[in-house]
Design an enzyme around this catalytic site. Structure first.
Site, PDB file in Angstrom:
ATOM      1  N   VAL A   8       9.051   4.326  12.393  1.00  0.00           N
ATOM      2  CA  VAL A   8       8.361   5.510  12.899  1.00  0.00           C
ATOM      3  C   VAL A   8       7.797   5.166  14.276  1.00  0.00           C
ATOM      4  O   VAL A   8       7.120   4.152  14.449  1.00  0.00           O
ATOM      5  CB  VAL A   8       7.255   5.956  11.929  1.00  0.00           C
ATOM      6  CG1 VAL A   8       6.396   7.060  12.543  1.00  0.00           C
ATOM      7  CG2 VAL A   8       7.889   6.426  10.618  1.00  0.00           C
ATOM      8  N   ARG A  68      13.436   6.133  -8.711  1.00  0.00           N
ATOM      9  CA  ARG A  68      12.226   6.812  -9.202  1.00  0.00           C
ATOM     10  C   ARG A  68      11.905   8.058  -8.386  1.00  0.00           C
ATOM     11  O   ARG A  68      10.804   8.590  -8.448  1.00  0.00           O
ATOM     12  CB  ARG A  68      11.048   5.839  -9.179  1.00  0.00           C
ATOM     13  CG  ARG A  68      11.093   4.828 -10.312  1.00  0.00           C
ATOM     14  CD  ARG A  68      10.064   3.747 -10.115  1.00  0.00           C
ATOM     15  NE  ARG A  68       9.940   2.897 -11.288  1.00  0.00           N
ATOM     16  CZ  ARG A  68      10.784   1.916 -11.605  1.00  0.00           C
ATOM     17  NH1 ARG A  68      11.829   1.663 -10.839  1.00  0.00           N
ATOM     18  NH2 ARG A  68      10.587   1.194 -12.701  1.00  0.00           N
ATOM     19  N   ASN A 126      -2.732  -3.149  -2.718  1.00  0.00           N
ATOM     20  CA  ASN A 126      -2.282  -2.511  -3.952  1.00  0.00           C
ATOM     21  C   ASN A 126      -3.323  -1.536  -4.486  1.00  0.00           C
ATOM     22  O   ASN A 126      -2.978  -0.454  -4.962  1.00  0.00           O
ATOM     23  CB  ASN A 126      -1.979  -3.583  -5.005  1.00  0.00           C
ATOM     24  CG  ASN A 126      -0.559  -4.095  -4.899  1.00  0.00           C
ATOM     25  OD1 ASN A 126       0.382  -3.442  -5.331  1.00  0.00           O
ATOM     26  ND2 ASN A 126      -0.391  -5.256  -4.287  1.00  0.00           N
ATOM     27  N   GLU A 185      10.559   2.503   6.192  1.00  0.00           N
ATOM     28  CA  GLU A 185      10.273   1.071   6.276  1.00  0.00           C
ATOM     29  C   GLU A 185      11.193   0.458   7.317  1.00  0.00           C
ATOM     30  O   GLU A 185      12.403   0.613   7.248  1.00  0.00           O
ATOM     31  CB  GLU A 185      10.470   0.412   4.912  1.00  0.00           C
ATOM     32  CG  GLU A 185      10.509  -1.105   4.925  1.00  0.00           C
ATOM     33  CD  GLU A 185       9.265  -1.762   5.537  1.00  0.00           C
ATOM     34  OE1 GLU A 185       8.148  -1.267   5.291  1.00  0.00           O
ATOM     35  OE2 GLU A 185       9.425  -2.764   6.285  1.00  0.00           O
ATOM     36  N   ARG A 224       4.200   9.505  -9.992  1.00  0.00           N
ATOM     37  CA  ARG A 224       3.844   9.604 -11.407  1.00  0.00           C
ATOM     38  C   ARG A 224       3.032  10.867 -11.677  1.00  0.00           C
ATOM     39  O   ARG A 224       3.100  11.448 -12.754  1.00  0.00           O
ATOM     40  CB  ARG A 224       3.033   8.374 -11.846  1.00  0.00           C
ATOM     41  CG  ARG A 224       3.893   7.197 -12.256  1.00  0.00           C
ATOM     42  CD  ARG A 224       3.063   6.117 -12.942  1.00  0.00           C
ATOM     43  NE  ARG A 224       2.212   5.383 -12.019  1.00  0.00           N
ATOM     44  CZ  ARG A 224       2.609   4.343 -11.314  1.00  0.00           C
ATOM     45  NH1 ARG A 224       3.844   3.897 -11.401  1.00  0.00           N
ATOM     46  NH2 ARG A 224       1.779   3.732 -10.492  1.00  0.00           N
ATOM     47  N   CYS A 275       2.031 -12.821   0.444  1.00  0.00           N
ATOM     48  CA  CYS A 275       1.226 -13.998   0.114  1.00  0.00           C
ATOM     49  C   CYS A 275       2.072 -15.115  -0.465  1.00  0.00           C
ATOM     50  O   CYS A 275       1.656 -16.269  -0.510  1.00  0.00           O
ATOM     51  CB  CYS A 275       0.155 -13.632  -0.905  1.00  0.00           C
ATOM     52  SG  CYS A 275      -0.712 -12.126  -0.504  1.00  0.00           S
ATOM     53  N   ALA A 315       0.830  -1.209   0.000  1.00  0.00           N
ATOM     54  CA  ALA A 315       0.000   0.000   0.000  1.00  0.00           C
ATOM     55  C   ALA A 315       0.862   1.254   0.000  1.00  0.00           C
ATOM     56  O   ALA A 315       0.636   2.182  -0.790  1.00  0.00           O
ATOM     57  CB  ALA A 315      -0.934  -0.007   1.222  1.00  0.00           C
TER      58      ALA A 315
END
Lengths: 459, 459
Positions: free
Chosen positions: B83, B73, B311, B36, B23, B46, B13
């Site tokens: 965090v 990117r 997603n 992360e 984008r 999964c 997510a």
């Protein structure tokens, strides 16, 4: 006195109707007489290519219910009996016993079900009726083809037509050890798909050793001294053939209905209402391969010969004839097939159908895999979507891939039925686990791209 | 000066949101910082059972996009950084470098995305944190379990919980040569299905050599002299175990959000609007396994940890954060899984869910086959449907079978989304050909039986 229901045609639609009516009304209330001209009832014509190919045994395995089983359920079934005339004014049909010479007799009806099926297109060409040229519409056809294969020394087969039956028969004949050439009149491969998707099938068929010739206009079947087929001639050349299979699709078998003045559509199929009653008739129903069905996407009626529709028609007719209530709302044009391990599926409109229906649309085509790319056996899958300009309503979906490709088209079939937009489809909660799908199912990926295309096209 | 987007959590997510926002808006307009705490980004949790089982290589194969790719990117990604506090009033988050000691620092944000995921349920039992007891939620978890398998001499595994993860891990450990016992607290097998359908799974698991114990209330993990897990104790007995896997499902990881006063639902997941913005917040979005989603069938919010939802959430959040517009309308509760060649699928409500939602319903269960019975390899398939009393609206579908069973649930998932009745479903134009379906697809057969049940139940 009991009413009498007469059923003309003893395959899926006719016998489903008869059986359903029988369940609803007792023999004392409703007498049921069914006429079938062939040797078989209630069989899976769709299974014939697999029987011919030796994948399944036949013909017994393809028969869902035999004449004896129908009779045991209280249906007066008359096999090898061909109905030759409908007399609607006097409420009777004339039938001929095919094995008993020229005997004909009239049978009265209170209610009539027409389930006369379809017949293979067989253009009026020299030699087209020669021994060795076969349609594959009925079990009798399948048996005749197998008899030819058993008695023919040769190894070369020509299939005329590259639709579903054509490619399935190509696979069957490959399985029988024949070298197979598929001749198709159109320049584009696999006319049941758009040319870009059909090209994928064409390439795969070549990879399977099936020679496929496009733009091949057949002019004659050439015969040998004994009158047997020996080659298929096109405008350009000839193709030697020990056996010729016609896979050019079928036409509704509606000569009887036409002679009786019943209404036929543009494709020659009977026109019915949503309860499968013939338009303008009080006591005549029709279903299966002899009718046209409403295409829910285009709003037109179409002729689609498919066992699954025929069975549904039979259920609906049986319910209504028996005093119940049911409707067949229409189709969205779903079809699945395979040639060896290549799966081919479509639902809704092709580009040329959409144009003919006056619809403007955008398209999106994606390549993904049948399941998570990292899971063993992931294979490529191509999905093409058509969506209406501005509204974004899904108009059609085509899928070509390997394992898991064909039945994915059902997602789009339900979405079409529900009138969903491709943007609504992007949120569909489809089953996800690595052995079954990438985290974005290929159908979702296509829907996302189609959504972007709708937006990009603007107003 | 550019706005700054801070993303907490670098899996599906979070990084989908970051990528989609990237984008839409250039680095000069929107700075993106993502935190992360693990070693990995954008991976398929999964897939962990299949990695553990040796079916797929890992962990690299499970990673859709590495930290380096994200950085290339234009995302400022800080790995191994946890965090520890959200300060919504001052628009900043406090983060700690897990590999750099106790260093903590504050980072300000204009927009915040919470994608903190879920953590395995781990009841407070003696020994539950002992070495040899493993969750399988993250790639780090998977690596730790594989390390244990590699260093453990034994051959006995106990899986606690018989949900999806439980049965998938049972298969994985069988594949690794372990003898596997699955302990489940409930009396009914496979609690993700109704008991009657779960019983089919239970029987199949026994046939695969997986010992499954129902009504097993785990009281402790027993340890050896070195403090390692050596057995699982229940109220009745103990089960020796060289490795213990926790498959009791997951809870939303929302401690940070709770501490910051953000709204949580009954399952402890964050509550959002349809644009995935946290309720009552202007500048905070949340998605993935840390949120509750709207169940379109029951009207309740539910916690469903599933990569495919995560997603989609990420895409929606990224579009909205980036100044576009998208929504996540909700789910219908579709889930597919397998244990060896047994496929398990459900969508919509189970009986207990329907009762809890105040719905009255009828059920219908049928047995059919995945494709035409005469086509080689036909295997049994069981389909159960729930339909609302009177209206006949589809409420849920469960499928257990072999090849072709799982993804058939998508048909019902789309029908649920569209609000179809089971009678409408009987007319669905689903793909039919003998290698893919009986002439009546099992879903159609179930819909017909459910339609009859609705009618029989009357008003």
């Amino acid at each position: 006195m009991a009413e009498r229901l007469v059923v003309v045609g003893g395959d899926a639609a006719g016998m489903s109707a008869a059986s359903q009516a029988r369940r609803q009304r007792k023999p004392g209330e409703l007498e049921i007489v069914a006429f079938e001209r062939s040797h078989f009832t209630s069989y899976s014509a769709c299974g014939i290519p697999y029987w011919v190919g030796g994948t399944v045994d036949g013909p017994e395995a393809l028969i869902a219910r035999s004449p004896e089983e129908h009779r045991a359920r209280g249906i007066d079934l008359r096999m090898r009996t061909e109905v030759t005339e409908l007399d609607l004014d006097r409420g009777r049909v004339r039938a001929r016993d095919l094995d008993g010479g020229v005997r004909e007799s009239w049978t009265g009806f209170d209610k009539l079900v027409l389930a006369t099926g379809a017949r293979p297109r067989r253009p009026a060409l020299p030699g087209i009726d020669a021994p060795g040229v076969h349609g594959v519409q009925t079990l009798d056809d399948g048996q005749a083809l197998l008899d030819t294969l058993a008695t023919t020394g040769g190894r070369r087969a020509v299939v005329v037509g590259a639709g579903y039956i054509g490619v399935e028969m190509a696979e069957a004949l490959i399985d029988r050890g024949y070298s197979v050439t598929v001749l198709d009149r159109r320049e584009q491969p696999m006319s049941t798909l758009d040319p870009d998707m059909g090209a994928l099938v064409h390439t795969a068929m070549c990879g399977l050793g099936i020679e496929t010739v496009r733009g091949a206009v057949v002019t004659a079947v050439l015969t040998d001294g004994a009158g047997r087929a020996r080659a298929v001639a096109t405008e350009d050349t000839e193709y030697p053939a020990d056996v010729v299979v016609l896979g050019m699709g079928v036409r509704p078998e509606t000569a009887l209905a036409a002679a009786a003045g019943l209404p036929l559509g543009e494709s020659g199929g009977l026109l019915t209402d949503l309860g499968m009653r013939v338009r303008g008739q009080d006591a005549v129903w029709a279903g299966g391969d002899c009718v046209e069905v409403l295409d829910l996407v285009s709003g037109h009626t179409r002729h689609i010969a498919l066992g699954t529709h025929a069975n549904k028609h039979g259920q609906v007719i049986g319910a209504n004839v028996g005093g119940g209530y049911a409707t067949f709302p229409g189709v969205v044009g779903t079809a699945v097939s395979k040639v060896c391990d290549l799966e081919i599926a479509r639902t809704g409109l092709l580009e040329r159908h959409a144009l003919a229906a006056g619809l403007q649309f955008v398209t999106a085509t994606i390549e993904s895999t049948n399941h998570a790319g990292y899971y063993p056996g992931a294979r490529p899958m191509h999905v093409k979507m058509l969506a209406e300009r501005r509204t974004g309503r899904l108009l059609g979906t085509q899928i070509v891939g390997r394992e898991g490709a064909a039945k994915r088209v059902d997602i789009a079939a339900v979405a079409l039925t529900a009138g969903m937009t491709v943007e609504q489809m992007t949120a569909l909660d489809l089953g996800y686990a690595p052995p079954f799908s990438p985290v974005w199912d290929p159908v979702l990926v296509a829907a996302r791209k189609a959504t972007a295309a709708v937006r990009a096209a603007g107003a």
